[in-house]
Design an enzyme around this catalytic site. Sequence first.
Site, PDB file in Angstrom:
ATOM      1  N   LYS A 205      -1.307  -7.111  -9.040  1.00 44.45           N
ATOM      2  CA  LYS A 205      -2.191  -7.135  -8.244  1.00 44.45           C
ATOM      3  C   LYS A 205      -1.862  -6.068  -7.148  1.00 44.45           C
ATOM      4  O   LYS A 205      -1.093  -5.973  -6.221  1.00 44.45           O
ATOM      5  CB  LYS A 205      -2.078  -8.561  -7.532  1.00 44.45           C
ATOM      6  CG  LYS A 205      -3.215  -9.088  -6.712  1.00 44.45           C
ATOM      7  CD  LYS A 205      -3.681  -8.308  -5.569  1.00 44.45           C
ATOM      8  CE  LYS A 205      -3.037  -8.354  -4.302  1.00 44.45           C
ATOM      9  NZ  LYS A 205      -3.744  -7.516  -3.423  1.00 44.45           N
TER      10      LYS A 205
ATOM     11  N   CYS B 159       9.898   1.542   3.319  1.00 45.03           N
ATOM     12  CA  CYS B 159      10.948   0.176   3.734  1.00 45.03           C
ATOM     13  C   CYS B 159      12.143   0.755   3.982  1.00 45.03           C
ATOM     14  O   CYS B 159      13.004   0.190   4.657  1.00 45.03           O
ATOM     15  CB  CYS B 159      10.671  -0.750   2.853  1.00 45.03           C
ATOM     16  SG  CYS B 159      11.419  -0.276   1.217  1.00 45.03           S
TER      17      CYS B 159
ATOM     18  N   PHE C   2       0.888  -1.432   0.010  1.00 45.90           N
ATOM     19  CA  PHE C   2       0.033   0.005  -0.067  1.00 45.90           C
ATOM     20  C   PHE C   2       0.689   1.297   0.052  1.00 45.90           C
ATOM     21  O   PHE C   2       0.349   2.456  -0.284  1.00 45.90           O
ATOM     22  CB  PHE C   2      -0.915   0.019   1.061  1.00 45.90           C
ATOM     23  CG  PHE C   2      -0.205   0.419   2.646  1.00 45.90           C
ATOM     24  CD1 PHE C   2      -0.126   1.649   2.832  1.00 45.90           C
ATOM     25  CD2 PHE C   2       0.167  -0.567   3.412  1.00 45.90           C
ATOM     26  CE1 PHE C   2       0.631   1.924   4.027  1.00 45.90           C
ATOM     27  CE2 PHE C   2       0.754  -0.190   4.549  1.00 45.90           C
ATOM     28  CZ  PHE C   2       1.142   1.014   5.003  1.00 45.90           C
TER      29      PHE C   2
ATOM     30  N   SER D 188       5.423  -7.017   3.257  1.00 41.30           N
ATOM     31  CA  SER D 188       5.405  -7.463   4.514  1.00 41.30           C
ATOM     32  C   SER D 188       6.537  -8.827   4.367  1.00 41.30           C
ATOM     33  O   SER D 188       6.435  -9.527   3.607  1.00 41.30           O
ATOM     34  CB  SER D 188       4.715  -7.655   5.517  1.00 41.30           C
ATOM     35  OG  SER D 188       3.911  -8.549   5.115  1.00 41.30           O
TER      36      SER D 188
ATOM     37  N   GLU E 215       9.310  -4.011  13.021  1.00 39.14           N
ATOM     38  CA  GLU E 215       8.926  -2.854  12.129  1.00 39.14           C
ATOM     39  C   GLU E 215       7.770  -2.398  12.511  1.00 39.14           C
ATOM     40  O   GLU E 215       6.575  -2.904  12.543  1.00 39.14           O
ATOM     41  CB  GLU E 215       8.851  -3.561  10.752  1.00 39.14           C
ATOM     42  CG  GLU E 215       8.454  -2.600   9.658  1.00 39.14           C
ATOM     43  CD  GLU E 215       8.206  -3.054   8.270  1.00 39.14           C
ATOM     44  OE1 GLU E 215       7.627  -4.174   8.032  1.00 39.14           O
ATOM     45  OE2 GLU E 215       8.892  -2.381   7.335  1.00 39.14           O
TER      46      GLU E 215
ATOM     47  N   GLU F 297      -5.107  -3.803  -1.909  1.00 41.24           N
ATOM     48  CA  GLU F 297      -6.691  -3.669  -1.756  1.00 41.24           C
ATOM     49  C   GLU F 297      -6.768  -2.404  -1.020  1.00 41.24           C
ATOM     50  O   GLU F 297      -7.960  -1.926  -1.214  1.00 41.24           O
ATOM     51  CB  GLU F 297      -7.358  -4.646  -1.187  1.00 41.24           C
ATOM     52  CG  GLU F 297      -6.846  -5.083   0.265  1.00 41.24           C
ATOM     53  CD  GLU F 297      -5.493  -6.215   0.309  1.00 41.24           C
ATOM     54  OE1 GLU F 297      -4.742  -5.853  -0.522  1.00 41.24           O
ATOM     55  OE2 GLU F 297      -5.343  -6.903   1.349  1.00 41.24           O
TER      56      GLU F 297
HETATM   57  P1  NAD Z   1       1.434  -6.827   2.980  1.00 38.66           P
HETATM   58  O1  NAD Z   1       2.553  -7.583   3.168  1.00 38.66           O
HETATM   59  O2  NAD Z   1       0.452  -6.626   4.011  1.00 38.66           O
HETATM   60  O3  NAD Z   1       0.892  -6.681   1.464  1.00 38.66           O
HETATM   61  C1  NAD Z   1       1.431  -6.814   0.209  1.00 38.66           C
HETATM   62  C2  NAD Z   1       0.639  -7.390  -0.794  1.00 38.66           C
HETATM   63  O4  NAD Z   1       0.275  -8.846  -0.217  1.00 38.66           O
HETATM   64  C3  NAD Z   1      -0.766  -6.991  -0.945  1.00 38.66           C
HETATM   65  O5  NAD Z   1      -1.169  -6.773  -2.190  1.00 38.66           O
HETATM   66  C4  NAD Z   1      -1.768  -7.712  -0.152  1.00 38.66           C
HETATM   67  O6  NAD Z   1      -2.958  -7.851  -0.730  1.00 38.66           O
HETATM   68  C5  NAD Z   1      -0.935  -9.074  -0.179  1.00 38.66           C
HETATM   69  N1  NAD Z   1      -1.258  -9.861   1.131  1.00 38.66           N
HETATM   70  C6  NAD Z   1      -1.532  -9.454   2.165  1.00 38.66           C
HETATM   71  N2  NAD Z   1      -1.516 -10.544   3.280  1.00 38.66           N
HETATM   72  C7  NAD Z   1      -1.291 -11.525   2.436  1.00 38.66           C
HETATM   73  C8  NAD Z   1      -1.393 -13.057   2.712  1.00 38.66           C
HETATM   74  N3  NAD Z   1      -1.465 -13.546   3.885  1.00 38.66           N
HETATM   75  N4  NAD Z   1      -1.206 -13.957   1.504  1.00 38.66           N
HETATM   76  C9  NAD Z   1      -0.856 -13.646   0.456  1.00 38.66           C
HETATM   77  N5  NAD Z   1      -0.883 -11.990   0.140  1.00 38.66           N
HETATM   78  C10 NAD Z   1      -1.274 -11.349   1.166  1.00 38.66           C
HETATM   79  O7  NAD Z   1       2.133  -5.353   3.116  1.00 38.66           O
HETATM   80  P2  NAD Z   1       1.573  -3.879   3.114  1.00 38.66           P
HETATM   81  O8  NAD Z   1       1.236  -3.617   4.479  1.00 38.66           O
HETATM   82  O9  NAD Z   1       0.669  -3.719   1.917  1.00 38.66           O
HETATM   83  O10 NAD Z   1       2.958  -3.075   3.003  1.00 38.66           O
HETATM   84  C11 NAD Z   1       3.804  -2.600   3.948  1.00 38.66           C
HETATM   85  C12 NAD Z   1       5.093  -3.525   3.982  1.00 38.66           C
HETATM   86  O11 NAD Z   1       5.646  -3.711   2.765  1.00 38.66           O
HETATM   87  C13 NAD Z   1       5.896  -3.194   5.021  1.00 38.66           C
HETATM   88  O12 NAD Z   1       6.596  -4.421   5.896  1.00 38.66           O
HETATM   89  C14 NAD Z   1       7.093  -2.452   4.088  1.00 38.66           C
HETATM   90  O13 NAD Z   1       8.407  -2.712   4.980  1.00 38.66           O
HETATM   91  C15 NAD Z   1       6.998  -3.373   2.931  1.00 38.66           C
HETATM   92  N6  NAD Z   1       7.740  -2.870   1.862  1.00 38.66           N
HETATM   93  C16 NAD Z   1       8.731  -3.427   1.318  1.00 38.66           C
HETATM   94  C17 NAD Z   1       9.539  -2.542   0.320  1.00 38.66           C
HETATM   95  C18 NAD Z   1      10.975  -3.320  -0.127  1.00 38.66           C
HETATM   96  O14 NAD Z   1      11.273  -2.620  -0.939  1.00 38.66           O
HETATM   97  N7  NAD Z   1      11.450  -4.286   0.826  1.00 38.66           N
HETATM   98  C19 NAD Z   1       8.906  -1.793  -0.268  1.00 38.66           C
HETATM   99  C20 NAD Z   1       7.869  -1.245   0.143  1.00 38.66           C
HETATM  100  C21 NAD Z   1       7.142  -1.904   1.133  1.00 38.66           C
END
Ligand code: NAD
Length: 485
Positions: free
Chosen positions: A174, A282, A150, A227, A376, A177
């Site tokens: 994808k 991140c 997000f 994450s 985090e 959401e």
């Molecule tokens: P998230 O992991 O909750 O969601 C990321 C994606 O995974 C979304 O599209 C979501 O719909 C999907 N998702 C969520 N739960 C899932 C599950 N159980 N099984 C399969 N798919 C699932 O992350 P977020 O809250 O949207 O974003 C924040 C996180 O992203 C932070 O941890 C941040 O550090 C990380 N991030 C990392 C980088 C990087 O380059 N390392 C860059 C941006 C964000």
Amino acid sequence: MKYPEVQNYIGGSFFHGSNTKYLDVISPIDGSLLSKVPISSKEDLNHAVTKAQNAFLTWSKVPIKERVQVFFRYKVLLEKHMLELSQLIQEENGKTLDEARAEIEKSIELTEFACSLPQMTGGEILEVSKGVECRTDYYPVGVVACIVPFNFPSMVPNWTIPNAIALGNTMILKPSESVPLSAVRIAELLKKAGLPDGVFNIINGDREIVEAICDHPGIEAVSFVGSTKVAKLVYARASSSHKRVLALGGAKNHLIVLPDAHPSMTASNVAASMSGCAGQRCMAASVMVAVGASEKIIEQVCVEARKIIPGQNLGSVISLEAKERIEKYISEAEEQGATILVDGRNIVVQGKENGFYVGPTVIDHVNTAMKVATDEIFGPVLSIIRVKDIDEAIAIENASPYGNAAAVFTQSGGMARQIIERASAGMIGVNIGVPVPREPFSFGGWNESKFGVGDLTGKSSIQFWTKLKKTTTKWNPEAKTNWMS
Ligand code: NAD
């Protein structure tokens, strides 16, 4: 509801999901309902994969110099629509307008890099024995899927879209959401830029559709950004169905501040790093490891932090759940004996009383057993751990399971060199609090901040988005035969 229901984008047209389940899209600025996003079914995904497979047959054959013409036009469209796109990011994500604009500027930079890919994918040719030559050519992988978080509704999708598509792949995105609206505009602009139907598709949803993507036999490669918990699941699941996978996870970034650090530059950098995008980066500073005498710099960090005002130069966090989680971390640290020097709890922004705001927070006297030192938090919170020397500072940084970024603040080149060599992170800053490498350098962490080989952006991405073909040729029958030719 300000915008109509979000639809999937498949084969160049928008479709309602075949499912009737929708999730609310809430603006974190004021809690208002912006739209609804469909939870797509496996049938919707099959439809998208079929369209992307058909499009691949022709798109993959278009010479790369022609493919990148789309991205020259896309770049111009991003520039032209800068304000509108930035406002949309602000509405759905909650960051400030300046931060949203920076995200579009970064998307433009990423697109510019993709336009230079023809110059980087020429392959190699060498006479390997008399009359025998070897050459390499890059071939696209096929249908690829990109799952995004997000916190950057435009930049993170654009980490992958221009490169993967310019290199001849067709794609299914994808979106998160929580922020699906910017992706709709990306699809519209790509179409306007002349991208053929079916090359870029969007499928909305949450966990179930991500799992279906991991399992789908028609998808050759999956990139994930989000994450660490989910990155691990996606990496394991998509690899087990023989896809190539690169999964970027979460972070806990340490800024090591040495006693000789330039006070004002350090303080403003640290405060900006921990609070930019409300700490939802991140690359955000999460722990400041203060080495030796650091009283003055800590005071100045607090002065800078107090200049950051929610609703003005500080945006909201993504949800009420996130606000409550962040505030709980702060309260727990306080209960365990840490000192809250700047307190961002219980913030109400006038006129935006229903928004999800957390003010900048500086917590001093944190110890390594506290959750604010290890987890985090993903909010505008800085934990300060005081240590006596560099060895202690490095031990703390190295103990983190993550490894996205680390930074050192010092005026000594020798000290900086030591930290660069000993920090266990993929991206290092020297007197820079958000050390994002710019193209052609690639973005990517180490340890539990990334699963898979190589990086998603910059030059390194060429390996991920292509397959290398090696051709060995002999035309002259007189050429000497050796054991292999
Ligand atoms: P998230 O992991 O909750 O969601 C990321 C994606 O995974 C979304 O599209 C979501 O719909 C999907 N998702 C969520 N739960 C899932 C599950 N159980 N099984 C399969 N798919 C699932 O992350 P977020 O809250 O949207 O974003 C924040 C996180 O992203 C932070 O941890 C941040 O550090 C990380 N991030 C990392 C980088 C990087 O380059 N390392 C860059 C941006 C964000």
